[in-house]
Design a protein around this motif. Structure first.
Motif, mmCIF file in Angstrom:
data_model
loop_
_atom_site.group_PDB
_atom_site.id
_atom_site.type_symbol
_atom_site.label_atom_id
_atom_site.label_comp_id
_atom_site.label_asym_id
_atom_site.label_seq_id
_atom_site.Cartn_x
_atom_site.Cartn_y
_atom_site.Cartn_z
ATOM 1 N N LYS A 384 20.967 -45.750 -8.704
ATOM 2 C CA LYS A 384 21.067 -44.884 -7.527
ATOM 3 C C LYS A 384 20.778 -43.431 -7.884
ATOM 4 O O LYS A 384 20.147 -42.700 -7.124
ATOM 5 C CB LYS A 384 22.475 -44.998 -6.920
ATOM 6 C CG LYS A 384 22.695 -46.272 -6.139
ATOM 7 C CD LYS A 384 24.048 -46.240 -5.434
ATOM 8 C CE LYS A 384 24.261 -47.504 -4.595
ATOM 9 N NZ LYS A 384 25.567 -47.476 -3.888
ATOM 10 N N ARG A 385 21.271 -43.019 -9.063
ATOM 11 C CA ARG A 385 21.029 -41.647 -9.476
ATOM 12 C C ARG A 385 19.515 -41.387 -9.616
ATOM 13 O O ARG A 385 19.003 -40.360 -9.182
ATOM 14 C CB ARG A 385 21.744 -41.380 -10.816
ATOM 15 C CG ARG A 385 23.255 -41.326 -10.691
ATOM 16 C CD ARG A 385 23.911 -41.252 -12.077
ATOM 17 N NE ARG A 385 23.528 -40.041 -12.769
ATOM 18 C CZ ARG A 385 24.188 -38.877 -12.654
ATOM 19 N NH1 ARG A 385 25.264 -38.787 -11.877
ATOM 20 N NH2 ARG A 385 23.789 -37.814 -13.317
ATOM 21 N N ILE A 386 18.824 -42.390 -10.232
ATOM 22 C CA ILE A 386 17.372 -42.249 -10.387
ATOM 23 C C ILE A 386 16.680 -42.224 -9.007
ATOM 24 O O ILE A 386 15.761 -41.439 -8.763
ATOM 25 C CB ILE A 386 16.810 -43.389 -11.250
ATOM 26 C CG1 ILE A 386 17.352 -43.264 -12.686
ATOM 27 C CG2 ILE A 386 15.282 -43.383 -11.249
ATOM 28 C CD1 ILE A 386 16.975 -44.431 -13.581
ATOM 29 N N LYS A 387 17.155 -43.090 -8.089
ATOM 30 C CA LYS A 387 16.578 -43.139 -6.739
ATOM 31 C C LYS A 387 16.790 -41.825 -6.024
ATOM 32 O O LYS A 387 15.881 -41.294 -5.358
ATOM 33 C CB LYS A 387 17.205 -44.286 -5.965
ATOM 34 C CG LYS A 387 16.637 -44.433 -4.554
ATOM 35 C CD LYS A 387 17.290 -45.618 -3.842
ATOM 36 C CE LYS A 387 16.733 -45.745 -2.431
ATOM 37 N NZ LYS A 387 17.357 -46.874 -1.687
ATOM 38 N N TYR A 388 18.002 -41.252 -6.135
ATOM 39 C CA TYR A 388 18.289 -39.982 -5.466
ATOM 40 C C TYR A 388 17.428 -38.861 -6.057
ATOM 41 O O TYR A 388 16.912 -37.998 -5.330
ATOM 42 C CB TYR A 388 19.774 -39.628 -5.602
ATOM 43 C CG TYR A 388 20.694 -40.537 -4.794
ATOM 44 C CD1 TYR A 388 20.185 -41.385 -3.814
ATOM 45 C CD2 TYR A 388 22.075 -40.528 -5.021
ATOM 46 C CE1 TYR A 388 21.039 -42.214 -3.101
ATOM 47 C CE2 TYR A 388 22.929 -41.347 -4.295
ATOM 48 C CZ TYR A 388 22.388 -42.187 -3.337
ATOM 49 O OH TYR A 388 23.228 -43.007 -2.628
ATOM 50 N N LEU A 389 17.265 -38.907 -7.390
ATOM 51 C CA LEU A 389 16.434 -37.873 -8.019
ATOM 52 C C LEU A 389 14.967 -37.993 -7.582
ATOM 53 O O LEU A 389 14.285 -36.991 -7.368
ATOM 54 C CB LEU A 389 16.556 -37.974 -9.543
ATOM 55 C CG LEU A 389 17.909 -37.535 -10.133
ATOM 56 C CD1 LEU A 389 17.965 -37.844 -11.620
ATOM 57 C CD2 LEU A 389 18.129 -36.037 -9.885
ATOM 58 N N ASP A 390 14.481 -39.249 -7.449
ATOM 59 C CA ASP A 390 13.103 -39.441 -6.962
ATOM 60 C C ASP A 390 12.953 -38.919 -5.539
ATOM 61 O O ASP A 390 11.922 -38.328 -5.182
ATOM 62 C CB ASP A 390 12.738 -40.929 -7.015
ATOM 63 C CG ASP A 390 12.518 -41.423 -8.439
ATOM 64 O OD1 ASP A 390 12.289 -40.556 -9.320
ATOM 65 O OD2 ASP A 390 12.557 -42.639 -8.655
ATOM 66 N N THR A 391 13.978 -39.149 -4.708
ATOM 67 C CA THR A 391 13.937 -38.651 -3.329
ATOM 68 C C THR A 391 13.894 -37.131 -3.308
ATOM 69 O O THR A 391 13.120 -36.516 -2.558
ATOM 70 C CB THR A 391 15.149 -39.149 -2.539
ATOM 71 O OG1 THR A 391 15.167 -40.577 -2.545
ATOM 72 C CG2 THR A 391 15.109 -38.639 -1.117
ATOM 73 N N ILE A 392 14.725 -36.529 -4.148
ATOM 74 C CA ILE A 392 14.728 -35.059 -4.211
ATOM 75 C C ILE A 392 13.364 -34.544 -4.671
ATOM 76 O O ILE A 392 12.828 -33.579 -4.130
ATOM 77 C CB ILE A 392 15.847 -34.575 -5.147
ATOM 78 C CG1 ILE A 392 17.218 -34.879 -4.541
ATOM 79 C CG2 ILE A 392 15.716 -33.090 -5.431
ATOM 80 C CD1 ILE A 392 18.391 -34.579 -5.459
ATOM 81 N N SER A 393 12.795 -35.213 -5.670
ATOM 82 C CA SER A 393 11.482 -34.803 -6.168
ATOM 83 C C SER A 393 10.404 -34.966 -5.096
ATOM 84 O O SER A 393 9.554 -34.084 -4.905
ATOM 85 C CB SER A 393 11.124 -35.635 -7.412
ATOM 86 O OG SER A 393 9.820 -35.299 -7.863
#
Length: 578
Positions: A384-393
């Protein structure tokens, strides 16, 4: 979409104001033209009356000169003198004599077997008295009544600037007649007696379509009668001289017509019949009777006066007024159009600001929400952390593109953009940029097909500008061609141009946007609830950048279902590459 300002009311007000001003001005022009026409018509009628008076005086002078010649001859043998006189005097068509000693014989000079019986019946006095007391052989007594007391030197002078010329003409007529008389008298040298004239008189008569004045003189209590016949058609050269040397303003010409309507004299040279047919084709002129000296004859006045609206419109003042009104209307129309364009521009800018606020708020909200979740430490799952970071990016990149589009449009709109043009190969630059966008296309489940055929062809372009054009086209496909999820990019050489064709399987541009494909702020849906993001600047920026590089960008809508919407970017090939 911003609401378009209504044009009907401003255009109606502009048209009604222009028409009202035009009606007032044309009305004043028409009124002034009519006043001017009436003044010129009065001057023309006054000159026509003068011409009528001059013609009457000229005919009266001819009759006076002929009468004086008749009275100058001496008896008892008048025939030789009359014959010689008739031959020399151009005013006399026939001369005749009668003696009571030969009551059944009338001598006519020159002899005319056809007219002799007619003149004989006119001039022989019947047993009961003089022929002019009872002209029984004349069919119409009113038209052929006798006229006495012909005008002489005491005739009233016409009030005309042509009077001097007309007086000279009458003097020439009398002088010529006197000379002809003296020559005729001198040609007869036999014994002559002093006969006394009882009376003289003139009879108007018509025969075989010709009009005549017949002058008769009675001698020694009716022992002899002498006379002369003036054929009025023979006077055309003298009547011609009765016209003024200078016509009043707007008079086209004068024409003298006989009792049969045949032109006898005109103010212009040439065939009178030709003039008459020309006049009649344009309408008849105003008629003036030539009075008792030329019974049944008329003077026709033709003028150039026209008081119609068409003449006012085609006059210098009318054309000038029309030009002013058209200029006024054109200026007003331009102002209305500029006002409408300004209102549309203002409405687009208001919509643009609203869309910018909305479009910027959405990624900022997403970035803030996910960054706060990560910052709070409540997300323990690494996926989830990786998914959230991808969304932010992703939202950051999206925000960057939005801001860059606004900044690029501002620079291009103010002509402040500076391109770094360089001669280089196009395919490697295009291939490298497409590889960078593969992740975006994959995330949207799009398939990308490429067919790059330019090879090592050298073109002059700006690397970043080319990438931005292709990037804007890709972003449009990601927004509006999601159902097809397919993009094809092909580069190739067509004749002396290098082209990049960009196609997708989307619906294409709606009909109302095809004429303004590259217009700024033009979008299929400008409402804040639109499912697609953007400001409507991508295609406008793409076309401007292409133009700055010397290229062209155009859109081709599919004509059938087997074709796809296609954008074509064309570069001219350098001379060495052709």
């Amino acid at each position: 979409m911003p609401k378009k300002p209504k044009l009907a009311l401003p255009l109606l007000l502009l048209a009604s104001t222009t028409l009202a001003i035009g009606a007032i001005v044309y009305g004043l022009l028409w009124r002034e033209a009519d006043r001017f026409r009436q003044a010129n018509l009065l001057a023309a009628n006054n000159q026509a009356a003068t011409v009528v008076e001059n013609i009457g005086l000229t005919v009266a002078e001819i009759k006076t000169a002929v009468t004086e010649s008749l009275l100058a001859f001496e008896g008892p043998n008048f025939a030789p003198q009359l014959a010689a006189w008739q031959q020399r005097d151009p005013l006399v068509s026939f001369a005749f004599s009668w003696k009571s000693s030969s009551p059944d014989t009338v001598e006519l000079f020159p002899q005319d077997p056809a007219l002799a019986p007619h003149f004989s019946s006119l001039i022989r006095p019947p047993k009961e008295g003089w022929i002019w007391d009872a002209p029984r052989s004349v069919t119409d007594l009113k038209e052929r009544e006798a006229f006495a007391d012909v005008a002489g030197d005491s005739a009233p002078q016409p009030s005309s600037y042509n009077y001097g010329a007309n007086t000279t003409l009458r003097q020439e007529i009398r002088s010529q007649s006197q000379i002809s008389t003296q020559v005729a008298k001198s040609s007869y040298r036999k014994k002559r007696e002093a006969w006394t004239s009882d009376s003289t008189r003139w009879i108007h008569d018509s025969q075989k379509g010709e009009s005549y004045w017949i002058g008769i003189s009675s001698w020694n209590d009716g022992q002899a009668i002498t006379g002369a016949v003036i054929r009025l058609s023979d006077l055309s050269h003298l009547l011609q001289k009765s016209f003024p040397a200078e016509l009043a303003p707007n008079i086209e010409r004068f024409v003298i017509q006989d009792r049969n309507g045949k032109p006898v004299a005109t103010t212009l040279d040439g065939s009178a019949s030709r003039y008459r047919s020309d006049y009649l084709s344009r309408g008849s002129g105003e008629q003036f009777s030539l009075g008792s000296e030329l019974p049944g004859w008329n003077l026709i006045l033709y003028t150039q006066l026209d008081g119609s609206l068409s003449s006012v419109l085609t006059s210098a003042a009318g054309l000038g007024t029309t030009a002013v009104l058209l200029t006024l209307f054109g200026t007003g129309l331009w102002l209305v159009w500029q006002t409408r364009a300004s209102q549309l521009d203002a409405a687009r800018k208001v919509s643009f600001v609203s869309n910018v606020s909305h479009e910027l708020k959405t990624p900022l909200t997403t970035i803030r929400m996910y960054s706060e979740l990560l910052q709070s430490g409540r997300v323990q799952d690494s996926e989830k952390r990786i998914k959230y970071l991808d969304t932010i990016s992703g939202e950051s990149k999206r925000l960057t593109r939005l801001v860059n589009n606004v900044l690029d449009f501002s620079r291009l709109d103010q002509a402040r953009a500076k391109l770094n043009l360089a001669t280089q190969e196009l395919d490697p630059v295009l291939q490298a940029y497409l590889e960078l966008r593969q992740s975006d296309l994959a995330r949207a489940n799009f398939t990308l097909e490429t067919d790059l055929q330019l090879g090592d062809a050298q073109l002059t372009f700006d690397r970043d500008a080319l990438c931005q054009i292709i990037g804007n086209l890709i972003d449009n496909s990601l927004k509006y061609a999601k159902q097809g999820a397919w993009i094809r990019i092909q580069s190739k050489r067509i004749q002396n141009r290098a082209t990049i064709q960009f196609s997708d399987k989307g619906p294409g541009l709606p009909p109302h946007l095809r004429k303004k494909t590259f217009q700024a702020f033009a979008r299929g849906d400008d409402s804040l609830t639109s499912e697609t993001s953007g400001f409507g600047l991508g295609l406008s920026i793409a076309q401007t950048l292409a133009h700055e590089m010397g290229a062209t960008l155009r859109y081709q809508h599919p004509e059938n279902k087997s074709q796809n919407p296609t954008f074509t970017l064309e570069f001219p090939l350098p001379a060495l590459e052709r």
